[in-house]
Enzyme design. Sequence first.
Site, mmCIF file in Angstrom:
data_model
loop_
_atom_site.group_PDB
_atom_site.id
_atom_site.type_symbol
_atom_site.label_atom_id
_atom_site.label_comp_id
_atom_site.label_asym_id
_atom_site.label_seq_id
_atom_site.Cartn_x
_atom_site.Cartn_y
_atom_site.Cartn_z
ATOM 1 N NE ARG A 44 -1.338 -5.303 -5.144
ATOM 2 C CZ ARG A 44 -0.590 -6.487 -5.070
ATOM 3 N NH1 ARG A 44 -1.113 -7.231 -3.931
ATOM 4 N NH2 ARG A 44 0.236 -6.782 -5.594
ATOM 5 C CD GLU A 100 1.468 6.873 -6.434
ATOM 6 O OE1 GLU A 100 0.718 5.987 -6.163
ATOM 7 O OE2 GLU A 100 2.467 6.452 -7.221
ATOM 8 C CG ASP A 101 1.737 4.494 -2.564
ATOM 9 O OD1 ASP A 101 1.848 5.315 -3.670
ATOM 10 O OD2 ASP A 101 1.845 3.283 -2.543
ATOM 11 C CG ASP A 104 10.844 6.948 -4.471
ATOM 12 O OD1 ASP A 104 11.462 7.523 -3.618
ATOM 13 O OD2 ASP A 104 11.342 5.732 -4.879
ATOM 14 C CE LYS A 132 10.135 7.202 0.347
ATOM 15 N NZ LYS A 132 10.540 5.811 -0.080
ATOM 16 C CG ASP A 160 3.663 -3.326 -0.150
ATOM 17 O OD1 ASP A 160 3.562 -2.241 -0.831
ATOM 18 O OD2 ASP A 160 4.269 -4.283 -0.678
ATOM 19 N NE ARG A 166 -0.581 -4.127 -0.059
ATOM 20 C CZ ARG A 166 -0.011 -3.431 -0.945
ATOM 21 N NH1 ARG A 166 0.005 -2.221 -0.892
ATOM 22 N NH2 ARG A 166 0.652 -4.056 -1.917
HETATM 23 P P1 5GP Z 1 8.134 6.396 -8.102
HETATM 24 O O1 5GP Z 1 7.864 6.009 -9.496
HETATM 25 O O2 5GP Z 1 7.805 7.774 -7.966
HETATM 26 O O3 5GP Z 1 9.885 6.066 -8.068
HETATM 27 O O4 5GP Z 1 7.498 5.571 -7.331
HETATM 28 C C1 5GP Z 1 6.247 5.543 -7.009
HETATM 29 C C2 5GP Z 1 5.861 4.038 -6.216
HETATM 30 O O5 5GP Z 1 6.958 3.531 -5.525
HETATM 31 C C3 5GP Z 1 4.814 4.633 -5.235
HETATM 32 O O6 5GP Z 1 3.781 4.496 -5.786
HETATM 33 C C4 5GP Z 1 5.390 3.370 -4.267
HETATM 34 O O7 5GP Z 1 4.238 2.582 -4.666
HETATM 35 C C5 5GP Z 1 6.394 3.107 -4.558
HETATM 36 N N1 5GP Z 1 7.210 3.603 -3.312
HETATM 37 C C6 5GP Z 1 8.085 4.454 -3.294
HETATM 38 N N2 5GP Z 1 8.623 4.793 -2.022
HETATM 39 C C7 5GP Z 1 8.169 3.829 -1.241
HETATM 40 C C8 5GP Z 1 8.174 3.304 0.214
HETATM 41 O O8 5GP Z 1 9.078 3.934 0.909
HETATM 42 N N3 5GP Z 1 7.841 2.217 0.680
HETATM 43 C C9 5GP Z 1 6.979 1.509 -0.271
HETATM 44 N N4 5GP Z 1 6.378 0.456 0.083
HETATM 45 N N5 5GP Z 1 6.736 1.951 -1.578
HETATM 46 C C10 5GP Z 1 7.458 2.987 -2.023
HETATM 47 MG MG MG Z 2 2.156 3.274 -5.612
#
Ligand code: 5GP
Ligand code: MG
Length: 177
Positions: A44, A100-101, A104, A132, A160, A166
């Site tokens: 979301r 994508e937001d 990470d 990140k 969130d 959000r």
């Molecule tokens: P990844 O699979 O790259 O580790 O994670 C990506 C997802 O983790 C992002 O789409 C996001 O939803 C969530 N995410 C990563 N860092 C953060 C953060 O600092 N805050 C929040 N709320 N979600 C995060």
């Molecule tokens: Mg996400």
Amino acid sequence: MQKPYVIDEMISAKSIAARLEELCREIHDEFQGTDKLVVVGLLRGSFVFIADLVRELDLPIEVDFLEASSYGDGMESSREVRILKDLRGAIEGRDVLVVEDIVDTGHTLHHVTGLLKSREPARLKTIALLDKPSRREVDMKADWTGFEIPDEFVVGYGIDFAQRNRNLPYIGKVRFT
Ligand code: 5GP
Ligand code: MG
């Protein structure tokens, strides 16, 4: 019970809007002339970003959504990515922009782009509002990134913490008090 916390502003609404304008100029250059672009928001967290992004794009587009499993209500990535809600439309032969937001560890975007590529779109590009890089576990980078940020847990602008915050117009970091 949620531990008490405050949110410190990290990226202002104004900076986000300015960066979005720059990114959309580049996206225009990439997709100029196409009449088959589907903008895919990852639910979301990207819902505010995709809303601002598509209104900045002067291209004929369709919008679709996909939901991948995420953090749940915690602050740690799950690594194993599951598709909770798939696209409504087919993307074979289409141009696709995945929105994508945050990238990470990279697992989510890696998994989602792998899945979508297997459906043979004509072109597949990705944009992430936040990145990140210090957290990366798989080799993954969005084609466009809004801002690189340090390893902080952030909220706002669609993102969130346990489903709250959000609706903040800016990106802020969570600080426990
Ligand atoms: P990844 O699979 O790259 O580790 O994670 C990506 C997802 O983790 C992002 O789409 C996001 O939803 C969530 N995410 C990563 N860092 C953060 C953060 O600092 N805050 C929040 N709320 N979600 C995060
Ligand atoms: Mg996400």
